[in-house]
Design an enzyme around this catalytic site. Sequence first.
Site, PDB file in Angstrom:
ATOM      1  NE  ARG A 217     -57.818 -10.761  -8.837  1.00 50.06           N
ATOM      2  CZ  ARG A 217     -57.380  -9.649  -9.427  1.00 50.06           C
ATOM      3  NH1 ARG A 217     -58.203  -8.690  -9.786  1.00 50.06           N
ATOM      4  NH2 ARG A 217     -56.101  -9.494  -9.678  1.00 50.06           N
TER       5      ARG A 217
ATOM      6  CG  HIS B 106     -53.429  -5.637  -7.281  1.00 52.12           C
ATOM      7  ND1 HIS B 106     -54.589  -6.262  -7.696  1.00 52.12           N
ATOM      8  CD2 HIS B 106     -53.436  -4.434  -7.891  1.00 52.12           C
ATOM      9  CE1 HIS B 106     -55.263  -5.466  -8.511  1.00 52.12           C
ATOM     10  NE2 HIS B 106     -54.587  -4.336  -8.640  1.00 52.12           N
TER      11      HIS B 106
ATOM     12  CD  GLU C  30     -54.341  -4.932 -14.620  1.00 49.76           C
ATOM     13  OE1 GLU C  30     -53.744  -3.853 -14.489  1.00 49.76           O
ATOM     14  OE2 GLU C  30     -55.560  -4.990 -14.869  1.00 49.76           O
TER      15      GLU C  30
HETATM   16  C1  FCB Z   1     -56.553  -2.327 -13.223  1.00 53.48           C
HETATM   17  C2  FCB Z   1     -56.000  -2.607 -11.848  1.00 53.48           C
HETATM   18  C3  FCB Z   1     -56.914  -2.260 -10.719  1.00 53.48           C
HETATM   19  C4  FCB Z   1     -57.719  -1.015 -10.998  1.00 53.48           C
HETATM   20  C5  FCB Z   1     -58.345  -1.046 -12.367  1.00 53.48           C
HETATM   21  C6  FCB Z   1     -59.189   0.151 -12.709  1.00 53.48           C
HETATM   22  O1  FCB Z   1     -55.502  -2.089 -14.103  1.00 53.48           O
HETATM   23  O2  FCB Z   1     -55.657  -3.963 -11.723  1.00 53.48           O
HETATM   24  O3  FCB Z   1     -56.149  -2.163  -9.555  1.00 53.48           O
HETATM   25  O4  FCB Z   1     -56.959   0.110 -10.795  1.00 53.48           O
HETATM   26  O5  FCB Z   1     -57.361  -1.202 -13.345  1.00 53.48           O
END
Ligand code: FCB
Length: 453
Positions: A88, A132, A177
């Site tokens: 991924r 991202h 997220e």
């Molecule tokens: C998540 C993120 C990833 C990484 C982890 C620890 O929130 O998606 O990029 O930083 O946390």
Amino acid sequence: MSLPNAAPSTAELAAQFPADFTWGVATSSFQIEGAATEDGKGESIWDRFCRVPGAIADASNGDVACDHVHRLESDLDLIASLGVNTYRFSTAWPRVQPLGHGAWNEKGLAFYDRLVDGLLARGIQPWLTLNHWDLPQALQDQGGWLNRDTAARFVDYAVGMQRRLGDRVASICTHNEPWVIAVLGHELGVFAPGQKSRAAAIQVSHHLLLAHGMALQALRAEGATAKLGIVLNLSPTYPASNKPEDIAQARIDDGRSLRWFVDPLLRGEYPVDILEHLGADAPQVQPGDLAQIAQPLDWLGINNYSRHMAQASGPFDVKTGGLPLTEMGWEIYPQGLTDLLVRLHTDYSLPPTYITENGGAFPDPVTDGQVHDPDRTHYLQTHMAAVAQAMRQGVPMAGYMVWSLMDNFEWSSGYAKRFGIVHVDYATQQRTLKDSAHWYRGLLAAWRANQGA
Ligand code: FCB
């Protein structure tokens, strides 16, 4: 550190996952790529945010990161050496379309061609994430995700990537997220673009969801064969006590972090109690938006690291929780992952569901060329067991991906926090498999042996 949960043996764990299970490692563009200004790449909001004094704990940035752009072939070999069947990664929007609209950057596209082809040549399924977090700064200059028009720009970007890579990627994820982009980026201001307004954060979350739905529709109209989904960061929320105010707080916290995203995606509606709670900060929603958001999902991705304790009087002090903590100060509670998955399965009709990130930051000293990280291995073992437990309770779990392949730029924590199962020496860019990587490789070998493959 005390470790309350007994870890299953490799053989026990391997036996709990079916033959078609997806096993991966995850990364993201800004955190590993470097080459921040090379070959026509445009500026992202994280390039800009890193320049804000005090924004990043160690005053670092993503200019070099893991130098992945220049080490692509050896990093692909590294991924393949683990025995995973999936990788991924994310594409950096400003690398392929520097201004976020209009002209495409052929050199940036060619890099992702090589990445995807290199994965396929090694028998690894490419899982592409479009967003991202590294939005082109040129779009931020027009309001970024607060501007509804950014959703239309995102659709063009998604379609462009589909036309270039869609014939070869197994999966396309719209956003990683959205809660983090909205709340950490626009309400608390600790992540790019560093704004501090709850109303802005809520409107941003709506535009992200809208962009997701519009992109899914456009990708399907393009005939996409990749499986389409979205990744949410979700934690189980528990009231810190039996006091009515903590129980009420838990309902709000769960509403804002989980139901605010899952309800529109899977039911086509925002939770009414949270709309009321937000009052004047509730988002501007146009007719048809919610139907647009609720496109069928081929899969749902969940990033989970910890639990959330809700307390009306203020943030819960994790030191009083009695649980071991990671270097991030996050409580280690694998049972919470089972609770979360079972709850989602009970309350919603889930598509095939993947853990798209799970892992921990721990102190990782290199001794004689080795990195002994038993805490991380234990974390992975107990959380994988928690996923298996949820599967036994009927949750449609289809895969698990470790965060992260290698140590990388951990956003506002800079390079100090290490999540990798592969250690990176930032002075030399040398990669060293930690004990947890050797353990993961052994697990995957045992799992494959069970399939008679
Ligand atoms: C998540 C993120 C990833 C990484 C982890 C620890 O929130 O998606 O990029 O930083 O946390």
